[in-house]
Design an enzyme around this catalytic site. Sequence first.
Site, short mmCIF file in Angstrom:
data_model
loop_
_atom_site.label_atom_id
_atom_site.label_comp_id
_atom_site.label_asym_id
_atom_site.label_seq_id
_atom_site.Cartn_x
_atom_site.Cartn_y
_atom_site.Cartn_z
N ASP A 21 34.27 49.76 31.49
CA ASP A 21 33.80 48.57 32.21
C ASP A 21 32.43 48.13 31.71
OD1 ASP A 21 33.96 46.55 34.06
OD2 ASP A 21 33.34 47.77 35.77
N HIS A 38 33.65 42.27 24.55
CA HIS A 38 34.94 42.93 24.31
C HIS A 38 35.05 43.38 22.86
CE1 HIS A 38 35.97 41.83 28.30
NE2 HIS A 38 36.20 40.56 28.07
N LEU A 132 45.54 64.37 19.34
CA LEU A 132 45.23 63.64 20.57
C LEU A 132 46.34 62.66 20.95
CD1 LEU A 132 43.06 62.71 22.73
CD2 LEU A 132 42.36 60.99 21.05
C1 IPE Z 1 38.86 47.49 35.63
O1 IPE Z 1 37.74 46.72 35.37
C2 IPE Z 1 39.90 47.24 34.60
C3 IPE Z 1 39.56 47.62 33.23
C4 IPE Z 1 38.50 48.27 32.84
C5 IPE Z 1 40.56 47.28 32.27
P1 IPE Z 1 37.45 45.37 36.16
O2 IPE Z 1 36.12 44.92 35.68
O3 IPE Z 1 38.57 44.42 35.99
O4 IPE Z 1 37.40 45.87 37.66
P2 IPE Z 1 36.82 45.15 38.95
O5 IPE Z 1 37.52 43.85 39.09
O6 IPE Z 1 35.35 44.95 38.74
O7 IPE Z 1 37.09 46.12 40.06
C1 IPE Z 2 35.81 45.70 30.90
O1 IPE Z 2 34.67 44.90 30.92
C2 IPE Z 2 36.90 45.13 30.04
C3 IPE Z 2 38.06 44.59 30.78
C4 IPE Z 2 38.23 44.63 32.07
C5 IPE Z 2 39.09 43.96 29.99
P1 IPE Z 2 34.56 43.65 31.88
O2 IPE Z 2 35.13 42.47 31.17
O3 IPE Z 2 35.14 43.94 33.21
O4 IPE Z 2 32.99 43.48 31.99
P2 IPE Z 2 32.16 43.15 33.30
O5 IPE Z 2 32.53 44.17 34.33
O6 IPE Z 2 32.51 41.76 33.71
O7 IPE Z 2 30.73 43.28 32.86
MG MG Z 3 34.38 44.72 34.94
#
Ligand code: IPE
Ligand code: IPE
Ligand code: MG
Length: 253
Positions: A21, A38, A132
């Site tokens: 995240d 990303h 792995l």
């Molecule tokens: C959870 O992250 C999903 C992934 C890392 C793929 P999100 O950023 O989507 O989660 P929420 O919405 O903050 O809970």
């Molecule tokens: C995690 O990073 C990647 C995915 C959920 C695809 P985020 O895109 O959720 O990044 P934040 O949480 O908005 O910073």
């Molecule tokens: Mg996120």
Amino acid sequence: MDLLQSVDLAQLPKHIAIIMDGNGRWAKEKGQDRVYGHHEGVISVREIVNTCAEIGISYLTLYAFSTENWKRPQAEVNALMELLVNTIRREVEELRKNNVRLHVIGDFKSLPEICQKELNEAKELTAANTGLNLILALSYSSTWEINEAARNMVADALAGKLKPEDIKGDKFHEYLNTSAFPDPELMIRTSGEHRISNFLLYQLAYAELYFTNVHWPEFRKQNLYEALLNYQQRERRFGKTSEQIQTNNPQHV
Ligand code: IPE
Ligand code: IPE
Ligand code: MG
């Protein structure tokens, strides 16, 4: 000092699960578009996969895209799907070289066809690998997985293959998308959020949870070693008392 020297390689978790995240916030902090985050996150994926393969982790599950993530702006969803295809295409040879076997969990059919094709090819190309097991959670959520499991159980019950009294112990686990894998002992979430976000709800029943404020694009092998060191300082009791655990494992006394 390389933190790896402090990690006890004989006491590693077999299965690590990671909620990757913070890509978007990391990019915003740099004055960039979320998608830039990303792309940079892929570099962390590569390093963490290679490190896990090197130190002898058996299973690594990466939460890459949740069922709920389909609700993001279409341009971001498209960019993520394109990044997925390009990354798999580019990295499959490296996975092969490192003896990594690719698996996918989640609502596979909901992914764009080009993603399905690329993932199927990569799964086939790595199917004989014995190192792995890299499990990508794509279009995954526990709500989806548990609904699927329940649906298949009802179908089996109606076909006379499952009786109410059969449902005990690990039976439900057999119907989960992750039935072939042991449950994670360690779950890591980056970027400071203290929640599970519909990830492996059943399988994390006894996982040790590790949260770090580091955003995913900055999470590298030293951060993984920190998480492993933290994990190794914990006592996993599984309902028992500390005294029972220490008597059974004299090396921990
Ligand atoms: C959870 O992250 C999903 C992934 C890392 C793929 P999100 O950023 O989507 O989660 P929420 O919405 O903050 O809970
Ligand atoms: C995690 O990073 C990647 C995915 C959920 C695809 P985020 O895109 O959720 O990044 P934040 O949480 O908005 O910073
Ligand atoms: Mg996120």
